[in-house]
Design an enzyme around this catalytic site. Structure first.
Site, PDB file in Angstrom:
ATOM      1  N   TRP A 323       0.838  -1.209   0.000  1.00  0.00           N
ATOM      2  CA  TRP A 323       0.000   0.000   0.000  1.00  0.00           C
ATOM      3  C   TRP A 323       0.869   1.253   0.000  1.00  0.00           C
ATOM      4  O   TRP A 323       0.543   2.252  -0.647  1.00  0.00           O
ATOM      5  CB  TRP A 323      -0.915   0.005   1.223  1.00  0.00           C
ATOM      6  CG  TRP A 323      -1.727   1.261   1.359  1.00  0.00           C
ATOM      7  CD1 TRP A 323      -2.953   1.517   0.806  1.00  0.00           C
ATOM      8  CD2 TRP A 323      -1.377   2.444   2.089  1.00  0.00           C
ATOM      9  NE1 TRP A 323      -3.381   2.785   1.153  1.00  0.00           N
ATOM     10  CE2 TRP A 323      -2.434   3.379   1.942  1.00  0.00           C
ATOM     11  CE3 TRP A 323      -0.277   2.814   2.862  1.00  0.00           C
ATOM     12  CZ2 TRP A 323      -2.407   4.630   2.526  1.00  0.00           C
ATOM     13  CZ3 TRP A 323      -0.247   4.072   3.444  1.00  0.00           C
ATOM     14  CH2 TRP A 323      -1.317   4.963   3.269  1.00  0.00           C
ATOM     15  N   HIS A 324       1.988   1.193   0.710  1.00  0.00           N
ATOM     16  CA  HIS A 324       2.844   2.373   0.801  1.00  0.00           C
ATOM     17  C   HIS A 324       3.522   2.712  -0.523  1.00  0.00           C
ATOM     18  O   HIS A 324       3.791   3.883  -0.795  1.00  0.00           O
ATOM     19  CB  HIS A 324       3.906   2.176   1.889  1.00  0.00           C
ATOM     20  CG  HIS A 324       3.408   2.444   3.265  1.00  0.00           C
ATOM     21  ND1 HIS A 324       2.702   1.517   3.995  1.00  0.00           N
ATOM     22  CD2 HIS A 324       3.499   3.549   4.045  1.00  0.00           C
ATOM     23  CE1 HIS A 324       2.388   2.027   5.175  1.00  0.00           C
ATOM     24  NE2 HIS A 324       2.844   3.266   5.227  1.00  0.00           N
ATOM     25  N   GLY A 325       3.815   1.712  -1.320  1.00  0.00           N
ATOM     26  CA  GLY A 325       4.477   2.029  -2.577  1.00  0.00           C
ATOM     27  C   GLY A 325       4.610   0.817  -3.478  1.00  0.00           C
ATOM     28  O   GLY A 325       4.711  -0.325  -3.002  1.00  0.00           O
ATOM     29  N   PHE A 473       2.580   8.582  -1.560  1.00  0.00           N
ATOM     30  CA  PHE A 473       1.676   7.455  -1.409  1.00  0.00           C
ATOM     31  C   PHE A 473       0.230   7.861  -1.657  1.00  0.00           C
ATOM     32  O   PHE A 473      -0.633   7.020  -1.627  1.00  0.00           O
ATOM     33  CB  PHE A 473       1.805   6.842  -0.010  1.00  0.00           C
ATOM     34  CG  PHE A 473       3.232   6.577   0.384  1.00  0.00           C
ATOM     35  CD1 PHE A 473       4.094   5.949  -0.498  1.00  0.00           C
ATOM     36  CD2 PHE A 473       3.718   6.979   1.613  1.00  0.00           C
ATOM     37  CE1 PHE A 473       5.410   5.719  -0.154  1.00  0.00           C
ATOM     38  CE2 PHE A 473       5.032   6.740   1.963  1.00  0.00           C
ATOM     39  CZ  PHE A 473       5.877   6.111   1.092  1.00  0.00           C
TER      40      PHE A 473
END
Length: 473
Positions: A323-325, A473
């Protein structure tokens, strides 16, 4: 528009003053227009991506409520909403990553492939308002939240400018309810909100930005620095990302509070946690609680067999990392935290089964736990910071092999002073928040702190302005 810009220093008072000058029935329209303007300051055309997801989720929420007695139709609406929202996130955040990895694999096995990967620009803050939209549609499906019939209020729930780009990720039961409430002009809200904005700017402009330059030097050429230098840079990055994201969240909460809106706290002294489990109860709380409520618990949480619990934990944190990257290093970072949580479980059970230790032993264990947790979290931050595996391996290779080199990373006095002040405040705020902590101090102490913070921002801000880390993000 970013919080530490001249434009925002003009934007904030204008929006706040207009909010209180307008009658309650017009405030939502002004806030929605201001939020759209705030978001369009970056890339105007990406407002249409938000509009599409807002329309789909708004419609699906109403249909789910209308078909309350038809579970299959309700489930179809839920699936349509989740799939469409996640599809937008995948296209703009992960399609480049998928394309690049397919090309790399195709070259390895000699398959025909495109000459170059896709290059789709990620709309700023897409992950955050995607999760906020998902929380609304899931809560409506669970019948914990009434579907919002007013399209303007629902749009404002997704677009609310203080937390639009980098959170906190709000739940509809908190924010959507407040948007309907009439907010009176209260000096206390203005005072506390501006305190938080000031403190957040100090964290970002004085602490995070001053540390960022030294971290960049080491990551740019780790082979030139000693093991001690690299250890120092890893620690500095731990505080840089904390001050950077904590600063943004604090400003966001403060901006909302000036208009009477209460957003959830996103941080509670995470580096004073004595376990990784406690760290995640204190770090990015709006995200960790989101994954707990909408992924971990639906998977069975800890009410399952040990193998299934291990699977649930690793899956949740791996997804959290991605989700972060869109990068394999983020997957390593997330999975690493999941693995640490799995390894901690038998240790926690062993500690609970032992008889209560003397007070001195308990204190020693707490400090040891804080130190060990910080070390592991800091090592994993290196995967978060590195753009790919090559620079990550270079950093860790130099960390292990450059013991013979002399110390060459000279951290300036401004950075040390800023870091020292941040650590002191973080300890003082262990059981409070900056605005609440100030309320308990005498007036002359408060104003001395305000003056010192303003002076530090004017004099001690980094020459180089770094973007907020979580903007990516």
């Amino acid at each position: 528009m970013v919080f530490n810009s001249i434009e925002f220093f003009i934007f904030l008072p204008i929006v706040t003053i207009l909010f209180y000058l307008l009658p309650h029935r017009f405030r939502w329209a002004m806030l929605l227009a201001a939020s759209c303007f705030f978001y369009m300051w970056f890339v105007p055309k990406y407002i249409f991506i938000l509009l599409v997801t807002i329309l789909i989720d708004y419609t699906c929420g109403i249909l789910m409520e209308r078909w309350e007695e038809r579970p299959r139709r309700r489930k179809v609406c839920l699936i349509v909403s989740i799939v469409s929202t996640c599809l937008v996130l995948f296209i703009f955040k992960y399609l480049n990553f998928a394309s690049a990895n397919y090309i790399a694999f195709a070259e390895m096995v000699h398959w025909p492939h495109p000459e170059q990967a896709l290059n789709i620009i990620l709309p700023i803050g897409l992950s955050f308002h995607t999760f906020q939209s998902l929380s609304y549609i899931i809560e409506v499906y669970r019948k914990n939240q009434k579907a919002e019939r007013h399209f303007g209020y629902y749009s404002l729930y997704v677009m609310f400018y203080p937390q639009l780009v980098t959170g906190p990720i709000e739940r509809p039961q908190n924010l959507l309810r407040q948007l309907h409430e009439e907010k009176p002009l209260l000096y206390d809200n203005i005072s506390k909100g501006l305190r938080l904005v000031l403190f957040g700017l100090f964290l970002k402009m004085v602490v995070a930005d001053n540390l960022g330059g030294y971290v960049d030097k080491v990551y740019a050429a780790p082979a030139e620095f000693s093991s001690l230098d690299i250890m120092l840079a890893l620690c500095l990055y731990s505080f840089q990302i904390y001050a950077d994201f904590f600063g943004y969240s604090t400003i966001a909460i403060g901006c909302a509070l000036t208009m009477g809106f209460t957003l959830m706290d996103n941080f509670r002294t995470p580096y004073l946690a004595n376990s990784v489990q406690e760290f995640w109860r204190r770090w990015h709380i709006s995200l960790s609680s989101w994954f707990r409520d909408y992924v971990y618990i639906p998977l069975g949480g800890n009410r399952v067999s040990v193998p299934r619990w291990v699977f649930n934990t690793l899956l949740v944190f791996t997804v959290c990392g991605i989700w972060h990257g869109a990068n394999w290093t983020f997957l390593v970072w997330g999975a690493g935290h999941g693995l640490l949580l799995v390894l901690e479980r038998p240790i926690r059970r062993w500690q609970k089964a032992r008889p209560e230790a003397p007070k001195a032993v308990q204190i020693a264990r707490t400090f040891l736990g804080i130190a060990i947790t910080f070390i592991f979290v800091t090592l994993l931050w290196s995967a978060f910071r590195a753009p790919s595996f090559d620079p990550l391996s270079d950093v860790h290779y130099a960390l292990l092999h450059n013991i013979h080199l002399h110390n060459s990373l000279s951290v300036g006095l401004t950075a040390w002073c800023a870091l020292g002040a941040f650590v002191i405040f973080d300890i003082l705020l262990h059981h409070s928040r900056f605005d609440q902590w100030c309320d308990e101090r005498p007036g002359w102490v408060r104003w001395l702190i305000y003056a010192a913070a303003i002076f530090a921002i004017v004099i001690g801000s980094s020459v180089e302005q770094y973007p907020f880390i979580y903007f990516q993000f």
